[in-house]
Design a protein around this motif. Sequence first.
Motif, PDB file in Angstrom:
ATOM      1  N   UNK A  36      34.578  48.181  33.924  1.00 11.90           N
ATOM      2  CA  UNK A  36      35.708  49.034  34.335  1.00 11.90           C
ATOM      3  C   UNK A  36      36.236  48.658  35.721  1.00 11.90           C
ATOM      4  N   UNK A  37      35.358  48.130  36.581  1.00  9.56           N
ATOM      5  CA  UNK A  37      35.796  47.743  37.939  1.00  9.56           C
ATOM      6  C   UNK A  37      36.784  46.565  37.910  1.00  9.56           C
ATOM      7  N   UNK A  38      36.892  45.896  36.764  1.00 10.95           N
ATOM      8  CA  UNK A  38      37.872  44.791  36.659  1.00 10.95           C
ATOM      9  C   UNK A  38      39.300  45.347  36.621  1.00 10.95           C
TER      10      UNK A  38
ATOM     11  N   UNK B 195      26.928  34.254  40.586  1.00 14.31           N
ATOM     12  CA  UNK B 195      28.195  34.516  41.287  1.00 14.31           C
ATOM     13  C   UNK B 195      29.191  33.374  41.103  1.00 14.31           C
ATOM     14  N   UNK B 196      30.449  33.745  40.928  1.00 19.39           N
ATOM     15  CA  UNK B 196      31.525  32.747  40.800  1.00 19.39           C
ATOM     16  C   UNK B 196      32.703  33.174  41.672  1.00 19.39           C
ATOM     17  N   UNK B 197      33.540  32.194  42.020  1.00 21.80           N
ATOM     18  CA  UNK B 197      34.735  32.522  42.798  1.00 21.80           C
ATOM     19  C   UNK B 197      35.890  32.935  41.881  1.00 21.80           C
ATOM     20  N   UNK B 198      35.838  32.478  40.654  1.00 21.40           N
ATOM     21  CA  UNK B 198      36.936  32.795  39.723  1.00 21.40           C
ATOM     22  C   UNK B 198      36.395  32.844  38.298  1.00 21.40           C
ATOM     23  N   UNK B 199      37.112  33.579  37.452  1.00 19.41           N
ATOM     24  CA  UNK B 199      36.730  33.673  36.039  1.00 19.41           C
ATOM     25  C   UNK B 199      37.960  33.402  35.182  1.00 19.41           C
ATOM     26  N   UNK B 200      37.790  32.504  34.208  1.00 16.89           N
ATOM     27  CA  UNK B 200      38.860  32.266  33.227  1.00 16.89           C
ATOM     28  C   UNK B 200      38.356  32.766  31.878  1.00 16.89           C
TER      29      UNK B 200
ATOM     30  N   UNK C  83      48.980  46.074  24.811  1.00 11.25           N
ATOM     31  CA  UNK C  83      49.580  45.547  26.047  1.00 11.25           C
ATOM     32  C   UNK C  83      48.484  45.507  27.113  1.00 11.25           C
ATOM     33  N   UNK C  84      48.253  44.320  27.637  1.00  8.30           N
ATOM     34  CA  UNK C  84      47.193  44.160  28.635  1.00  8.30           C
ATOM     35  C   UNK C  84      47.815  44.217  30.021  1.00  8.30           C
ATOM     36  N   UNK C  85      47.301  45.100  30.863  1.00  8.46           N
ATOM     37  CA  UNK C  85      47.817  45.208  32.241  1.00  8.46           C
ATOM     38  C   UNK C  85      46.660  45.197  33.231  1.00  8.46           C
ATOM     39  N   UNK C  86      46.878  44.707  34.461  1.00  5.69           N
ATOM     40  CA  UNK C  86      48.126  44.189  35.019  1.00  5.69           C
ATOM     41  C   UNK C  86      48.093  42.657  35.050  1.00  5.69           C
ATOM     42  N   UNK C  87      48.930  42.030  34.257  1.00  5.83           N
ATOM     43  CA  UNK C  87      48.923  40.562  34.185  1.00  5.83           C
ATOM     44  C   UNK C  87      50.267  39.963  34.593  1.00  5.83           C
ATOM     45  N   UNK C  88      50.215  39.019  35.506  1.00  8.76           N
ATOM     46  CA  UNK C  88      51.411  38.266  35.903  1.00  8.76           C
ATOM     47  C   UNK C  88      51.567  37.088  34.948  1.00  8.76           C
ATOM     48  N   UNK C  89      52.725  36.935  34.380  1.00  9.38           N
ATOM     49  CA  UNK C  89      53.016  35.858  33.409  1.00  9.38           C
ATOM     50  C   UNK C  89      52.021  35.878  32.251  1.00  9.38           C
ATOM     51  N   UNK C  90      51.589  37.079  31.856  1.00 16.03           N
ATOM     52  CA  UNK C  90      50.670  37.255  30.724  1.00 16.03           C
ATOM     53  C   UNK C  90      49.355  36.511  30.971  1.00 16.03           C
ATOM     54  N   UNK C  91      48.944  36.412  32.195  1.00 20.16           N
ATOM     55  CA  UNK C  91      47.934  35.409  32.495  1.00 20.16           C
ATOM     56  C   UNK C  91      47.022  35.749  33.681  1.00 20.16           C
ATOM     57  N   UNK C  92      47.622  36.121  34.808  1.00 10.91           N
ATOM     58  CA  UNK C  92      46.840  36.280  36.040  1.00 10.91           C
ATOM     59  C   UNK C  92      46.805  37.751  36.431  1.00 10.91           C
ATOM     60  N   UNK C  93      45.583  38.256  36.677  1.00  9.37           N
ATOM     61  CA  UNK C  93      45.395  39.652  37.085  1.00  9.37           C
ATOM     62  C   UNK C  93      46.064  39.846  38.450  1.00  9.37           C
TER      63      UNK C  93
ATOM     64  N   UNK D 209      43.709  38.095  41.527  1.00 11.33           N
ATOM     65  CA  UNK D 209      44.293  36.862  40.968  1.00 11.33           C
ATOM     66  C   UNK D 209      43.276  35.775  40.604  1.00 11.33           C
ATOM     67  N   UNK D 210      42.011  35.949  41.022  1.00  6.28           N
ATOM     68  CA  UNK D 210      41.021  34.942  40.607  1.00  6.28           C
ATOM     69  C   UNK D 210      40.475  35.241  39.198  1.00  6.28           C
ATOM     70  N   UNK D 211      40.995  36.276  38.566  1.00 11.00           N
ATOM     71  CA  UNK D 211      40.651  36.561  37.167  1.00 11.00           C
ATOM     72  C   UNK D 211      41.862  36.244  36.287  1.00 11.00           C
TER      73      UNK D 211
END
Length: 430
Positions: free
Chosen positions: A278-280, A150-155, A288-298, A302-304
């Motif tokens: 798929x749950x991500x 388990x992790x709190x965030x994924x980069x 085009x990758x969605x949904x990304x804020x600033x091409x970066x944050x889901x 937002x922890x992905x």
Amino acid sequence: MTIRVAVIGAGAAGLCALRHLTTRQHKFQAVCFEQNSRLGGTWIYNDKTGVDDHGLAIHSSMYKNLKTNLPKEVMAFPDFPFRKDLPSFVRHEDMLEYLESYADRFDLLKYIKFSTTVSLVQPLTYPDKVTWQVTYKALSDSVVTPVTENFDAVMVCNGHYSVPFIPTIPGLDVFRGQIRHSHNYRYPAEFEGLRVVCLGAAASGQDISVDVSTAAKQVYMCHRKPNLQTYLPDNVEQKPGVKNVTEHTVVFENGEEVTVDALLFCTGYRFSFPFLSPECHLTTENERIVPLYKHLIHTEYPSLSLIGILKTICPFPNFHNQVLFVIAALDGTMTLPSRENMDEDTAKDFSSRLKRGMPERYAHTMGTMQWRYNDEIADLAGFERIPPVVEELYDTVHITRVKDIVHYKSVNYKLTGPNTYITINGDNPT
Ligand code: FAD
């Protein structure tokens, strides 16, 4: 309480993420998963193509004679210059050595699980938070059971120059010659004496056309742009896009037909995140990758975050900024807008691209927009902007490349301040 972060991939983006997470030990605990047995990602040249000893697709797209298409003075991470004795345009081996020195300097090796592939990333949603289950497996000759942590965030830092894109071309299935994508191009001798069509004339198409011309009999560099006004070797000719292919010939969009022995697709790559469940709720449509804020944050989770998906950029400085932006969001230094506002910001960015005539698949292509983007995320998160000299030198190199794609790498540059540089073996532009 420390935030546990999984970093997927130990290429330049993943190393940059580790470098900044691990210098904030009081806030973060990071683990990096890397399927290769060494760091460096695409800069690990491999003579082989196809699959590796574990049956995984070979990740690197490097070819033997590759020299960088940007000078080291702009490519470097802002906090780690290249070795001074190197020329401006370095070989792929030097890039790999640079990344190894970066990892040494910031003591990153101990955080990397090498020869370990991530197979699944799944969110666990609770009423007040989201955590991440990361399933990974050590690559070994014996049978190994996958492990889930388990992790709190994924980069996600898995790179986007590994899964070839080959356009549909009528007749391709009947063509009798060699068909190769630039991902699997290694050296010119493989095309000795052949008539080769290179499809595409972006950075790789230009570079590979010139490289393969040292052994090929004739190279047709075909593309849909206006003809490049550049010096070219005698056996390289520009042609329009390909209309169709027959058993032994290529027909260009102007109707001209030539007999050829090989098609070399320099037509780019597809994004691929096979480990995101798929749950991500992350989709890629028409690149085009969605949904990304600033091409970066889901925006839903937002922890992905996805580091390094932008195209036509100066990569390492951009990774540096993106990583600092994500870290500021994770540790609360910066408060992200609401999900609605982030989605609205993304929609605005996308529609402004369409209005400017960019096709949908250019949703993450930056070019000249990259500098404003870098400054914007730096200002939002409150960290230092990239020095203006990086943009200036990047632009200068672009101009010299357009004029002469064969010789522009023989010039050297030296940074003399945050706003200034000098050209060695050429005019002094500043
Ligand atoms: P990568 O380097 O691709 O690293 C991704 C890593 O993730 C890899 O190590 C891979 O093994 C790992 N990985 C993937 N999936 C998994 C998984 N499921 N589990 C565990 N690990 C995984 N940039 C420049 O700045 N200058 C240049 O001149 C230049 N020239 C280039 C020439 C070519 C031919 C190519 C292909 C790229 C070039 N680039 C250049 C761009 C280059 O891609 C970036 O500079 C940068 O190195 C990309 O880093 P990355 O970490 O995003 O991806």
